[in-house]
Write a protein that holds these residues in place. Structure first.
Motif, PDB file in Angstrom:
ATOM      1  N   GLU A 134       3.541  -6.491   4.952  1.00  0.00           N
ATOM      2  CA  GLU A 134       2.649  -7.311   4.135  1.00  0.00           C
ATOM      3  C   GLU A 134       3.326  -8.631   3.758  1.00  0.00           C
ATOM      4  OE1 GLU A 134      -0.946  -7.661   3.393  1.00  0.00           O
ATOM      5  OE2 GLU A 134      -0.452  -5.522   3.378  1.00  0.00           O
ATOM      6  N   TYR A 166      -9.246  -5.029  -1.444  1.00  0.00           N
ATOM      7  CA  TYR A 166      -8.269  -3.965  -1.648  1.00  0.00           C
ATOM      8  C   TYR A 166      -8.962  -2.607  -1.750  1.00  0.00           C
ATOM      9  CZ  TYR A 166      -5.091  -0.810  -4.019  1.00  0.00           C
ATOM     10  OH  TYR A 166      -4.348   0.294  -4.353  1.00  0.00           O
ATOM     11  N   THR A 202      -3.698  -6.246   4.205  1.00  0.00           N
ATOM     12  CA  THR A 202      -4.486  -7.472   4.378  1.00  0.00           C
ATOM     13  C   THR A 202      -4.850  -7.745   5.837  1.00  0.00           C
ATOM     14  OG1 THR A 202      -2.426  -8.757   4.460  1.00  0.00           O
ATOM     15  CG2 THR A 202      -3.526  -8.576   2.330  1.00  0.00           C
ATOM     16  N   TRP A 247      -8.441  -7.009   6.407  1.00  0.00           N
ATOM     17  CA  TRP A 247      -9.483  -7.671   5.624  1.00  0.00           C
ATOM     18  C   TRP A 247     -10.357  -8.543   6.536  1.00  0.00           C
ATOM     19  CZ3 TRP A 247      -6.934  -9.674   0.445  1.00  0.00           C
ATOM     20  CH2 TRP A 247      -6.386  -8.583  -0.237  1.00  0.00           C
ATOM     21  N   LYS A 259      -7.004 -13.585   1.282  1.00  0.00           N
ATOM     22  CA  LYS A 259      -5.652 -13.370   1.814  1.00  0.00           C
ATOM     23  C   LYS A 259      -4.718 -14.503   1.431  1.00  0.00           C
ATOM     24  CE  LYS A 259      -6.862 -12.405   6.149  1.00  0.00           C
ATOM     25  NZ  LYS A 259      -6.699 -11.995   7.573  1.00  0.00           N
ATOM     26  N   TYR A 284      -3.776 -14.103  -2.191  1.00  0.00           N
ATOM     27  CA  TYR A 284      -2.883 -12.963  -2.387  1.00  0.00           C
ATOM     28  C   TYR A 284      -1.484 -13.261  -1.843  1.00  0.00           C
ATOM     29  CZ  TYR A 284      -1.052  -8.210  -2.132  1.00  0.00           C
ATOM     30  OH  TYR A 284      -0.270  -7.087  -2.277  1.00  0.00           O
TER      31      TYR A 284
END
Length: 722
Positions: A377, A480, A495, A498, A507, A510
């Motif tokens: 991530e 999420y 992600t 997504w 994204k 985040y």
């Protein structure tokens, strides 16, 4: 990050195949150069591994950023691939451009070599017939619009005649003296590419303002004509491309399409104009104008620092000398950087608290998949890549500048710094600590936004600090809930799964929050953490290794003070204890533990050294240590040692030259060189070589502070005196 890792693994595979077949193989930088050349030729190459790496970079780096730039309207109208078989960002070798500006005779072959300006002039002259035809076609199209109605009225006929006259005048100006405007274009392009004209433009999309058919258009000369002056190394070009293009894209998104921030600077000037009109005295207006100039200067400087165009210099020799000195200092003195960094996990507890820290640690120990998912991530967010990129320490040490061309000596020093970054272990340590921090940071962010309305005040304040407000929290939580998961108490956003109309925005928000928190937990310098002077060649010499202290002040001290007195005090005590341990280990590595004072008789000295090495209040201690080296008095540590037995000096500056403490390691190196040169005078006088002269020699030896080399020098060749 993933592309760089793929390139390294593929190169290793290529070498194994070549060795198994008994064939010679390319060196790493030669392999990288072939990848760059392949990307100008539709990603095709005779070596399959080169083709694979070229396609990987195309898929993950160049095409996504190019498409994003087109979407934001950043690329010029004529950016279509007309210069090569496929798009590959241009990075010009300034040193080679300057050396080969004009035609010259090769001393080895005796043949005449065509210089850069002649190449450009020839291309302009050869292109004139095509440009003239395009111009005439545009003229006919414009005339057709006027005559489209059939029979012309007197007014329309007059308009047509005026239009044709204007076009004839412009045609004569453009194509009348071909050689003259070819000279103008060649001179302007050369000056822009070598930094003599700095307009902050990306070098692969420079425009030409000289008169002629290229006026205000992109310099689209075919790559094949100028490949001699282009950088091909995929690692160098990709780093530069990502930095500049991603910065411009984000600036355009943030400031409504503006990359140069001209509208924002205009608004600043208007605000100060209004304040000046309201001022009552001439002195107030002068003060406001000075303030306006400083504000505009700072905005422009931060913009240029982010885009990599700040303080561009035409004097390549001076920059080359500075960069070589910085690299040499890194190779000399950064051997114990991991030892100095072992307090970083404790700094995380000062920012997030002991419970989240332990929760993340135990979750990672219970489930290896959580660690892998969290690391992935962060890598998607552009973090945790020091194993491959070595960005963090390179930034602190000011040793890399991927936007500059490098000669053979500097390339050698760059290779030395790569060896040093692997030898001192900082790459693996940084990735390890950031992985732990990612687990903790993701947990806190995702748990907070999952129940944002009822989240504790401290948690909500954190996500607000990271750039997540009500709307962003709702948006991130939506994805999420759909794709995230919990692994043994650790939350993972996933992600990469997504998808949706606003998934990219979610994204980006985040990732930005995660990066901001990680770069604060594991201190990573940003452009705003150091003064503007530190970004000039002279400033980089003075501030080398001190940029960490400035960044630590911003990211550790100021942030920790906002987390409450209990957490700050407990964290400071823990970090001071670790600082004492670092002090002892440094002495052990340097074979001088017997020189340390006893804790029972000198507790103040140990506390002072521990607090100094804790990294909590770096800047005051840095100033106090430099003052002590010059004057013998330390205004911070002196009071702490008031009840100690004896007057032991600061350990951190014990073996440091005076100029190094005051003006940076490069000036200390010059002082050491002077000391070493004095050995001849000492021997001529019949005196024995002094201990300080031997120590100066030791400090000048590459890798003298690195594990193994340090022990050999301090235990065998230059042990401490009794």
């Amino acid at each position: 990050i993933t592309s760089t890792k793929f390139a390294q693994d593929t190169y290793s595979e290529y070498r194994k195949v070549a060795k198994s077949l008994g064939q010679p193989f390319l060196k790493r930088h030669e392999f990288n150069a072939e990848v760059g050349k392949a990307m100008r030729r539709e990603d095709q190459h005779a070596i399959p591994q080169v083709t694979a790496v070229a396609k990987k970079y195309r898929e993950e780096v160049f095409d996504p950023l190019k498409e994003a730039a087109i979407k934001e309207g950043l690329l010029p109208p004529d950016v279509e691939v007309t210069t090569a078989a496929s798009y590959f960002s241009r990075l010009w070798n300034q040193r080679k451009l300057i050396a080969e500006e004009l035609d010259y005779v090769d001393r080895k072959t005796g043949q005449n070599v065509v210089g850069f300006k002649t190449t450009v002039k020839n291309w302009v002259v050869d292109s004139v017939p095509r440009w003239r035809a395009i111009f005439d076609s545009e003229t006919n199209a414009g005339a057709s619009k006027i005559t489209s109605s059939g029979n012309l009225t007197p007014a329309q006929n007059l308009k047509l005649q005026e239009y044709l006259i204007e076009r004839r005048i412009e045609r004569a100006a453009r194509f009348g003296d071909v050689q003259s405007f070819a000279d103008d274009i060649a001179n302007e392009v050369f000056d822009k590419l070598t930094g003599k004209i700095n307009d902050g433009t990306r070098m692969d999309f420079i425009t030409v303002g000289a008169r002629g058919p290229l006026k205000e258009r992109t310099f689209n000369i075919p790559d094949v004509l100028v490949e001699r002056w282009l950088e091909h190394d995929i690692d160098i070009v990709a780093r530069r491309y990502v930095k500049l293009m991603s910065t411009d894209i984000e600036l355009a998104r943030k400031f409504e399409g503006s990359v140069d921030l001209a509208p924002q600077i205009t608004k600043i000037n208007e605000d100060y104009r209004r304040l000046s009109a309201e001022a009552e005295t001439p002195q107030q207006r002068l003060k406001l104008d000075d303030e306006r100039k400083r504000t505009v200067r700072d905005v422009e400087a931060i913009r240029d620092l982010m885009r990599g165009t700040y303080s561009q210099r035409a004097d390549a020799n001076w920059d080359w000398l500075v960069r070589t000195a910085l690299a040499f200092n890194y190779v000399r003195v950064m051997g114990q950087v991991v030892l100095s960094s072992i307090g970083e996990p404790v700094r995380m507890t000062m920012a997030h608290g002991l419970r989240p820290f332990m929760h993340a640690g135990f979750a990672a120990l219970r489930n290896a998949d959580l660690t892998k998912a969290a690391k992935h991530e962060a890598q998607l967010a552009g973090n945790i890549g020091d194993k491959f990129l070595a960005n963090r320490l390179a930034t602190f040490s000011e040793i890399t500048d991927p936007h500059e061309s490098a000669g053979p000596v500097l390339r050698f020093m760059d290779n030395m710094t790569n060896v040093a970054s692997s030898w001192n272990g900082i790459r693996l340590w940084t990735d390890f600590v950031k992985t732990w921090g990612t687990i903790m940071s993701q947990n806190r962010i995702l748990r907070t936004i999952s129940d944002y309305a009822n989240a504790p005040f401290d948690d909500k304040r954190l996500v607000n600090f990271l750039g997540i407000q009500d709307r962003e929290a709702e948006l991130i939580n939506k994805y999420y809930v759909q794709h995230g998961e919990e692994l043994d108490g650790g939350l993972v956003a996933n992600t990469h799964k997504w998808k949706g109309p606003d998934a990219e925005l979610a994204k980006r928000t985040y990732y930005a929050a995660l990066n901001k928190d990680l770069d604060s937990l594991v201190v990573t310098r940003s452009v705003a953490d150091v003064p503007l002077l530190a970004n000039t060649p002279l400033g980089r010499l003075i501030f080398q290794f001190n940029s960490f202290n400035l960044a630590s002040h911003q990211r550790v001290l100021l942030r920790s003070l906002q987390e409450g007195p209990a957490r700050f005090i407990s964290g400071t005590i823990a970090l001071t204890s670790i600082g004492m341990f670092i002090t002892y280990m440094s002495a052990l590595i340097g074979n001088r533990t017997e020189k340390l004072p006893s804790f029972s008789e000198n507790p103040g000295w140990w506390i002072a050294e521990g607090l100094d090495r804790s990294g909590v209040i770096n800047i005051p201690f840095q100033i106090a240590n430099a003052f002590e080296k010059v004057s013998g008095m330390n205004v911070l540590k002196g009071p702490m040692k008031a009840f100690d037995v004896g007057s032991k000096g600061s350990d951190r500056i014990r073996n440091r030259p005076e100029l190094s403490a005051a003006l940076g390691p490069s000036f200390g190196t010059l002082q050491d060189i002077g000391t070493v040169l004095g050995i001849g005078k000492t021997l001529y006088a019949g005196d024995p070589i002094k201990k300080g002269q031997v120590t100066a020699i030791e400090r000048l030896i590459p890798f003298s502070s690195y594990i193994g080399m340090r022990q050999m020098l301090r235990w065998v060749f230059n042990p401490p005196e009794d």
